[in-house]
Enzyme design. Structure first.
Site, short mmCIF file in Angstrom:
data_model
loop_
_atom_site.label_atom_id
_atom_site.label_comp_id
_atom_site.label_asym_id
_atom_site.label_seq_id
_atom_site.Cartn_x
_atom_site.Cartn_y
_atom_site.Cartn_z
N ASP A 37 0.83 -1.20 0.00
CA ASP A 37 0.00 0.00 0.00
C ASP A 37 0.87 1.25 0.00
OD1 ASP A 37 -2.41 1.31 -0.09
OD2 ASP A 37 -2.64 1.39 2.09
N TYR A 71 1.04 5.73 -0.53
CA TYR A 71 0.49 6.90 0.18
C TYR A 71 0.73 8.08 -0.76
CZ TYR A 71 -0.07 9.69 4.56
OH TYR A 71 -0.48 10.53 5.57
N HIS A 104 -4.16 13.96 0.30
CA HIS A 104 -4.43 13.08 1.45
C HIS A 104 -3.31 13.20 2.49
CE1 HIS A 104 -5.68 9.60 3.78
NE2 HIS A 104 -4.52 9.02 3.57
N ARG A 161 -0.19 16.40 12.89
CA ARG A 161 0.99 17.15 13.33
C ARG A 161 0.86 18.66 13.18
NH1 ARG A 161 2.96 12.75 10.61
NH2 ARG A 161 2.88 13.91 8.66
N GLU A 217 -11.06 3.90 2.84
CA GLU A 217 -10.11 4.72 2.08
C GLU A 217 -10.33 4.38 0.61
OE1 GLU A 217 -6.11 3.91 3.56
OE2 GLU A 217 -6.30 5.60 4.93
N GLU A 272 -9.06 3.94 -2.73
CA GLU A 272 -7.80 3.82 -3.46
C GLU A 272 -8.10 3.07 -4.75
OE1 GLU A 272 -4.61 2.10 -1.24
OE2 GLU A 272 -5.22 3.03 0.66
N ASP A 299 -9.34 0.36 1.28
CA ASP A 299 -8.39 -0.03 2.33
C ASP A 299 -9.00 0.31 3.69
OD1 ASP A 299 -6.04 -0.86 3.54
OD2 ASP A 299 -5.15 1.13 3.43
N ARG A 349 -9.08 3.74 12.76
CA ARG A 349 -8.21 4.88 13.06
C ARG A 349 -7.69 4.91 14.48
NH1 ARG A 349 -6.61 6.07 8.12
NH2 ARG A 349 -8.32 6.66 6.74
N GLN A 391 -5.02 2.35 14.78
CA GLN A 391 -3.88 2.85 14.00
C GLN A 391 -3.10 3.91 14.79
OE1 GLN A 391 -5.15 4.56 10.27
NE2 GLN A 391 -3.07 4.92 9.52
N TYR A 414 0.84 2.67 15.38
CA TYR A 414 1.64 2.88 14.16
C TYR A 414 3.08 3.33 14.38
CZ TYR A 414 1.59 8.03 13.86
OH TYR A 414 1.81 9.36 14.06
N LYS A 426 -5.12 -2.15 9.76
CA LYS A 426 -5.36 -2.23 8.32
C LYS A 426 -5.46 -3.66 7.81
CE LYS A 426 -4.22 2.22 7.20
NZ LYS A 426 -4.90 3.13 6.29
N THR A 461 -9.34 -5.74 3.16
CA THR A 461 -9.16 -4.80 2.05
C THR A 461 -10.08 -5.30 0.94
OG1 THR A 461 -6.83 -4.54 2.66
CG2 THR A 461 -7.46 -3.79 0.46
N THR A 477 -4.96 6.53 -0.40
CA THR A 477 -6.23 7.26 -0.50
C THR A 477 -6.11 8.39 -1.51
OG1 THR A 477 -6.49 6.80 1.83
CG2 THR A 477 -7.97 8.44 0.90
N GLU A 509 -10.62 12.48 6.78
CA GLU A 509 -10.52 13.81 6.16
C GLU A 509 -11.88 14.48 6.02
OE1 GLU A 509 -7.74 13.97 2.55
OE2 GLU A 509 -7.93 11.84 2.97
CA CA Z 1 -4.21 3.03 2.65
#
Ligand code: CA
Length: 422
Positions: A132, A134, A139, A148, A205, A207, A239, A243, A246, A250, A259, A263, A356, A370
């Site tokens: 996968d 990114y 995104h 952040r 997500e 994708e 996907d 959250r 995660q 992560y 995750k 899928t 995503t 999002e």
């Molecule tokens: Ca993903």
């Protein structure tokens, strides 16, 4: 572009204008009928039985071997573009509205054309590995801003390489198969300790997955300009993400159990050959990538991506996002070149998610994280309900298509209902 793309091609199988599966599309899948699994192609509301056509010598591989005698696309995909093009040309020819062919033979039509609603679809290929990426800057910027802050939204590496991680192939499932809300380890931000329980922030997500047809030898990277010779086609890919799981797990190695529970992909693989007329300019890349990642114009595709939700209170699905494949910052050629840069060998049936695919507008945000800005702006639904994340009983429907003034190249859909945790 070749004859198989001509807008004026017509089939004896009738379908309305902008049907997802016109004669210019010819996607590949695996279907079951009367207990037998065969490879087929979608044409209008029918499935054309390629395994049977090959058995009766109406379809022939350039190397005279059987391509469709096994219920998966891996063998066919491993043969490469010249075989893909030769078979596509034969199928296109068989389906044309012209005398002296399948169009005239009603008995044969009964044998090889099956109504789509009478067959059961299966995973189209044996998924060897799942990676996968990114690759949407929209995104990555949105998620980075949420986590952040806007100052450090993109990590220092992001503009220099397509970030990715190795996912889990065993839990890739077909759209139409429902999933249970996963349970895992969660630590609320204000708690001292983690607990084990159902996720409170189940997310989708949007994708696309690209499917590797021809692999490469260990130690021999795939050059970016040769990447398209290795990529067979695209599927819609959802996907699924938990959250809260995660957010806790992560650091520092990336997503894991948040995750790997499911899928979902669409049943028909749309080939890059079918998408050729929809190539478009890729996103401008600044700074310029390193030479091994540089490729030319026309390496992106114009494909509309839409997600709908239907809660148990809603009579009809309601669209919650629309984006486009062309918004990807890194294109699939660059992803494959980067995947193999250190010599990793790809195999027929490897599946790579793009990440995503969010776009520049609010409507084009391609996941709930999002769309609701981590729950602070709940989605308002026509039923009067609101959603910060997905609830049990919600159905998520994803669809995608490329379209010009003449026809639509559709991907079908990925439809999944969320069942309660068990
Ligand atoms: Ca993903």
């Amino acid at each position: 572009m070749d004859e198989t793309h001509y807008p004026n091609l017509t089939s004896f199988v009738k379908y309305p204008k902008f049907h997802p599966f016109p004669i210019q599309n010819l996607p590949y899948g695996v279907f079951e009928h009367n207990g037998t699994m065969h490879v087929g192609t979608a044409i209008g509301d029918y499935v054309l039985d390629l395994t049977h056509l090959e058995e009766i010598n109406l379809l022939e591989s350039p190397d005279q071997t059987f391509l469709f005698d096994f219920p998966s696309l891996n063998k066919f995909m491993s043969k490469g573009r010249s075989t893909w093009k030769a078979v596509r040309a034969q199928i296109s020819n068989l389906l044309r509205d012209k005398p002296g062919s399948l169009a005239d033979d009603k008995n044969l039509q009964e044998e090889v054309l099956l109504p789509m609603d009478k067959v059961t679809m299966h995973l189209p290929f044996e998924i060897k590995e799942y990676t996968d990426f990114y690759a949407s800057i929209y995104h990555a910027t949105n998620v980075g801003t949420i986590i952040r802050g806007p100052e450090n939204a993109l990590q220092p590496n992001w503009l220099h390489l397509p970030v990715g991680y190795h996912g889990r192939a065993s839990s890739v499932i077909l759209g139409g198969k429902d999933i249970h809300r996963p349970k895992g380890q969660i630590k609320p931000r204000d708690a001292d300790k983690p607990y084990h329980g159902p996720t409170n922030f189940l997310d989708f997500e949007f994708e696309m997955g690209f499917v590797v047809g021809v692999g490469n030898e260990l130690g021999k990277p795939i050059p970016v300009e040769k990447a398209k010779d290795h990529i067979f086609g695209l599927v819609i890919l959802n996907d699924w993400s938990a959250r809260d799981i995660q957010g806790w797990e992560y650091v520092p190695l990336g997503p894991f159990t948040a995750k790997n529970f499911a899928t979902s992909i669409s049943p028909w693989v749309v080939t890059l050959d079918a998408l050729d007329p929809f190539r478009t300019e890729k996103e401008r890349q600044e700074p310029q990538p390193l030479p091994y990642l540089q490729n030319g114009e026309g390496t992106a595709y114009d494909i509309v991506l839409q997600t709908f939700i239907q809660t148990e209170q809603m009579k009809n699905p309601h669209k919650i996002m629309e984006s486009n494949f062309k918004y990807l910052y890194w294109n699939i050629d660059q992803m494959l070149a980067h995947h193999t840069v250190t010599g990793c060998n790809m195999r027929p049936g490897d599946l790579c998610g793009t990440g995503t695919i969010s776009g520049p507008t609010k409507e084009s945000r391609a996941c709930m994280l999002e769309l609701t800005w981590r729950g602070s702006e709940p989605l308002q639904l026509p039923s009067g309900e609101e959603r910060k994340a997905l609830h049990d009983g919600d159905t998520i429907i994803m669809t995608a298509f490329a379209q010009n003034q003449h026809y639509r190249i559709g991907f079908g859909e990925v439809r999944t209902k969320i069942l309660p945790a068990v």
